[in-house]
Write a protein that holds these residues in place. Structure first.
Motif, PDB file in Angstrom:
ATOM      1  N   VAL A 289       0.835  -1.190   0.000  1.00 50.99           N
ATOM      2  CA  VAL A 289       0.000   0.000   0.000  1.00 50.99           C
ATOM      3  C   VAL A 289       0.878   1.252   0.000  1.00 50.99           C
ATOM      4  CG1 VAL A 289      -1.732   1.316   1.263  1.00 50.99           C
ATOM      5  CG2 VAL A 289      -1.851  -1.189   1.218  1.00 50.99           C
ATOM      6  N   ALA A 290       1.804   1.302   0.943  1.00 51.31           N
ATOM      7  CA  ALA A 290       2.683   2.462   1.050  1.00 51.31           C
ATOM      8  C   ALA A 290       3.899   2.093   1.890  1.00 51.31           C
ATOM      9  CB  ALA A 290       1.955   3.645   1.690  1.00 51.31           C
ATOM     10  N   SER A 291       4.995   2.779   1.638  1.00 53.85           N
ATOM     11  CA  SER A 291       6.201   2.566   2.426  1.00 53.85           C
ATOM     12  C   SER A 291       6.892   3.893   2.672  1.00 53.85           C
ATOM     13  CB  SER A 291       7.157   1.599   1.731  1.00 53.85           C
ATOM     14  OG  SER A 291       7.618   2.147   0.512  1.00 53.85           O
ATOM     15  N   ILE A 292       7.755   3.915   3.696  1.00 53.75           N
ATOM     16  CA  ILE A 292       8.472   5.134   4.043  1.00 53.75           C
ATOM     17  C   ILE A 292       9.837   4.750   4.601  1.00 53.75           C
ATOM     18  CG2 ILE A 292       7.345   5.208   6.321  1.00 53.75           C
ATOM     19  CD1 ILE A 292       7.488   8.300   6.102  1.00 53.75           C
ATOM     20  N   THR A 293      10.864   5.440   4.135  1.00 52.61           N
ATOM     21  CA  THR A 293      12.203   5.177   4.624  1.00 52.61           C
ATOM     22  C   THR A 293      12.455   5.943   5.923  1.00 52.61           C
ATOM     23  OG1 THR A 293      13.241   7.032   3.466  1.00 52.61           O
ATOM     24  CG2 THR A 293      12.983   4.968   2.236  1.00 52.61           C
ATOM     25  N   SER A 294      13.577   5.683   6.544  1.00 50.85           N
ATOM     26  CA  SER A 294      13.910   6.359   7.794  1.00 50.85           C
ATOM     27  C   SER A 294      14.116   7.859   7.590  1.00 50.85           C
ATOM     28  CB  SER A 294      15.168   5.742   8.412  1.00 50.85           C
ATOM     29  OG  SER A 294      16.248   5.795   7.497  1.00 50.85           O
ATOM     30  N   SER A 295      14.440   8.254   6.369  1.00 54.03           N
ATOM     31  CA  SER A 295      14.625   9.681   6.073  1.00 54.03           C
ATOM     32  C   SER A 295      13.350  10.343   5.565  1.00 54.03           C
ATOM     33  CB  SER A 295      15.746   9.864   5.042  1.00 54.03           C
ATOM     34  OG  SER A 295      15.429   9.185   3.849  1.00 54.03           O
ATOM     35  N   GLY A 296      12.281   9.556   5.417  1.00 52.04           N
ATOM     36  CA  GLY A 296      10.995  10.139   5.062  1.00 52.04           C
ATOM     37  C   GLY A 296      10.577  10.020   3.604  1.00 52.04           C
ATOM     38  N   THR A 297      11.334   9.318   2.802  1.00 49.88           N
ATOM     39  CA  THR A 297      10.939   9.116   1.408  1.00 49.88           C
ATOM     40  C   THR A 297       9.782   8.121   1.347  1.00 49.88           C
ATOM     41  OG1 THR A 297      13.189   9.550   0.639  1.00 49.88           O
ATOM     42  CG2 THR A 297      11.705   8.385  -0.860  1.00 49.88           C
ATOM     43  N   THR A 298       8.740   8.503   0.648  1.00 45.56           N
ATOM     44  CA  THR A 298       7.528   7.681   0.604  1.00 45.56           C
ATOM     45  C   THR A 298       7.287   7.082  -0.776  1.00 45.56           C
ATOM     46  OG1 THR A 298       6.178   9.622   0.118  1.00 45.56           O
ATOM     47  CG2 THR A 298       6.429   9.004   2.432  1.00 45.56           C
ATOM     48  N   ASN A 299       6.516   6.007  -0.767  1.00 45.79           N
ATOM     49  CA  ASN A 299       6.122   5.328  -1.998  1.00 45.79           C
ATOM     50  C   ASN A 299       4.705   4.828  -1.800  1.00 45.79           C
ATOM     51  OD1 ASN A 299       6.487   4.010  -4.574  1.00 45.79           O
ATOM     52  ND2 ASN A 299       6.624   2.086  -3.446  1.00 45.79           N
ATOM     53  N   TYR A 300       3.867   4.992  -2.824  1.00 44.18           N
ATOM     54  CA  TYR A 300       2.467   4.599  -2.717  1.00 44.18           C
ATOM     55  C   TYR A 300       2.035   3.743  -3.901  1.00 44.18           C
ATOM     56  CZ  TYR A 300       2.006   8.336   0.769  1.00 44.18           C
ATOM     57  OH  TYR A 300       2.143   9.137   1.864  1.00 44.18           O
ATOM     58  N   ALA A 301       1.103   2.852  -3.639  1.00 42.95           N
ATOM     59  CA  ALA A 301       0.436   2.143  -4.721  1.00 42.95           C
ATOM     60  C   ALA A 301      -0.423   3.147  -5.472  1.00 42.95           C
ATOM     61  CB  ALA A 301      -0.431   1.020  -4.168  1.00 42.95           C
ATOM     62  N   ASP A 302      -0.548   2.955  -6.781  1.00 41.70           N
ATOM     63  CA  ASP A 302      -1.328   3.895  -7.595  1.00 41.70           C
ATOM     64  C   ASP A 302      -2.767   3.995  -7.092  1.00 41.70           C
ATOM     65  OD1 ASP A 302       0.260   3.066 -10.789  1.00 41.70           O
ATOM     66  OD2 ASP A 302       0.833   4.467  -9.209  1.00 41.70           O
ATOM     67  N   SER A 303      -3.292   2.901  -6.578  1.00 45.41           N
ATOM     68  CA  SER A 303      -4.698   2.864  -6.178  1.00 45.41           C
ATOM     69  C   SER A 303      -4.999   3.724  -4.947  1.00 45.41           C
ATOM     70  CB  SER A 303      -5.122   1.420  -5.898  1.00 45.41           C
ATOM     71  OG  SER A 303      -4.310   0.857  -4.876  1.00 45.41           O
ATOM     72  N   VAL A 304      -3.970   4.122  -4.213  1.00 47.66           N
ATOM     73  CA  VAL A 304      -4.218   4.904  -2.994  1.00 47.66           C
ATOM     74  C   VAL A 304      -3.608   6.300  -3.050  1.00 47.66           C
ATOM     75  CG1 VAL A 304      -4.277   2.765  -1.660  1.00 47.66           C
ATOM     76  CG2 VAL A 304      -2.171   4.127  -1.703  1.00 47.66           C
ATOM     77  N   LYS A 305      -2.898   6.603  -4.110  1.00 51.69           N
ATOM     78  CA  LYS A 305      -2.267   7.929  -4.223  1.00 51.69           C
ATOM     79  C   LYS A 305      -3.322   9.021  -4.132  1.00 51.69           C
ATOM     80  CE  LYS A 305       1.882   6.775  -6.885  1.00 51.69           C
ATOM     81  NZ  LYS A 305       2.555   6.859  -8.208  1.00 51.69           N
ATOM     82  N   GLY A 306      -3.027  10.034  -3.330  1.00 50.83           N
ATOM     83  CA  GLY A 306      -3.943  11.151  -3.163  1.00 50.83           C
ATOM     84  C   GLY A 306      -4.992  10.917  -2.093  1.00 50.83           C
ATOM     85  N   ARG A 307      -5.119   9.677  -1.616  1.00 49.98           N
ATOM     86  CA  ARG A 307      -6.115   9.373  -0.582  1.00 49.98           C
ATOM     87  C   ARG A 307      -5.455   8.945   0.733  1.00 49.98           C
ATOM     88  NH1 ARG A 307      -9.454   5.171  -1.191  1.00 49.98           N
ATOM     89  NH2 ARG A 307      -8.017   3.958  -2.510  1.00 49.98           N
ATOM     90  N   PHE A 308      -4.351   8.206   0.641  1.00 49.81           N
ATOM     91  CA  PHE A 308      -3.659   7.693   1.826  1.00 49.81           C
ATOM     92  C   PHE A 308      -2.359   8.455   2.035  1.00 49.81           C
ATOM     93  CE2 PHE A 308      -5.369   3.030   1.719  1.00 49.81           C
ATOM     94  CZ  PHE A 308      -6.666   3.522   1.642  1.00 49.81           C
ATOM     95  N   THR A 309      -1.993   8.612   3.296  1.00 48.11           N
ATOM     96  CA  THR A 309      -0.725   9.253   3.643  1.00 48.11           C
ATOM     97  C   THR A 309      -0.005   8.424   4.698  1.00 48.11           C
ATOM     98  OG1 THR A 309      -1.636  11.456   3.214  1.00 48.11           O
ATOM     99  CG2 THR A 309       0.399  11.341   4.493  1.00 48.11           C
ATOM    100  N   ILE A 310       1.228   8.061   4.395  1.00 46.81           N
ATOM    101  CA  ILE A 310       2.046   7.324   5.360  1.00 46.81           C
ATOM    102  C   ILE A 310       3.013   8.289   6.033  1.00 46.81           C
ATOM    103  CG2 ILE A 310       3.824   6.689   3.666  1.00 46.81           C
ATOM    104  CD1 ILE A 310       4.039   3.968   5.136  1.00 46.81           C
ATOM    105  N   SER A 311       3.224   8.080   7.320  1.00 44.71           N
ATOM    106  CA  SER A 311       4.170   8.894   8.075  1.00 44.71           C
ATOM    107  C   SER A 311       4.776   8.039   9.179  1.00 44.71           C
ATOM    108  CB  SER A 311       3.485  10.133   8.663  1.00 44.71           C
ATOM    109  OG  SER A 311       2.449   9.745   9.549  1.00 44.71           O
ATOM    110  N   ARG A 312       5.834   8.532   9.787  1.00 50.52           N
ATOM    111  CA  ARG A 312       6.459   7.771  10.868  1.00 50.52           C
ATOM    112  C   ARG A 312       7.064   8.701  11.892  1.00 50.52           C
ATOM    113  NH1 ARG A 312      11.240   4.231   8.256  1.00 50.52           N
ATOM    114  NH2 ARG A 312      12.041   4.058  10.409  1.00 50.52           N
ATOM    115  N   ASP A 313       7.146   8.186  13.103  1.00 50.71           N
ATOM    116  CA  ASP A 313       7.798   8.880  14.198  1.00 50.71           C
ATOM    117  C   ASP A 313       8.962   7.996  14.617  1.00 50.71           C
ATOM    118  OD1 ASP A 313       8.621   9.813  16.740  1.00 50.71           O
ATOM    119  OD2 ASP A 313       6.645  10.621  17.162  1.00 50.71           O
ATOM    120  N   ASN A 314      10.163   8.361  14.205  1.00 48.54           N
ATOM    121  CA  ASN A 314      11.319   7.502  14.463  1.00 48.54           C
ATOM    122  C   ASN A 314      11.600   7.354  15.959  1.00 48.54           C
ATOM    123  OD1 ASN A 314      11.834   6.958  11.743  1.00 48.54           O
ATOM    124  ND2 ASN A 314      13.046   8.819  11.513  1.00 48.54           N
TER     125      ASN A 314
END
Length: 121
Positions: free
Chosen positions: A48-73
């Protein structure tokens, strides 16, 4: 030794929102990529989505614009904010992380137990 515990799933109407959380615990030295996957009945598990430790994100096309991934290291936690949910988003959502423990040199892939998201039409 390393656990991922998800929370936040549930039942929501189409167009609604949910926020998933996933907290990592255990003998963790560092966490590289964290992500969310989902598996609908009769279908393969998909990213669905992934995020690196530096904050780079990647999303599946089906959720782009609707889902947001974030992290608190600092909290070793990853979130998935899901807006404008559709019935086709119904699935079990799994948290995933590439973790280096305090006793290993390489990274281990760890999975959470999954949390069910059901979107009604």
């Amino acid at each position: 030794q390393v656990q991922l515990v998800e929370s936040g799933g549930g039942l929501v109407q189409a167009g609604g929102s949910l926020r998933l959380s996933c907290a990592a615990s255990g003998s963790i030295f560092s966490i590289n990529v964290m992500g969310w996957y989902r598996q609908a009945p009769g279908k393969q598990r998909e990213l669905v989505a992934s995020i690196t430790s530096s904050g780079t994100t990647n999303y599946a096309d089906s959720v782009k614009g609707r889902f947001t991934i974030s992290r608190d290291n600092a909290k070793k936690t990853v979130y998935l904010q899901m807006n404008s949910l559709k019935p086709e988003d119904t699935a079990v959502y799994y948290c995933n992380a590439n973790v280096r423990t305090t006793t290993t040199w390489g990274y281990l892939e760890v999975w959470g137990q999954g949390t069910l998201v059901t979107v009604s039409s």
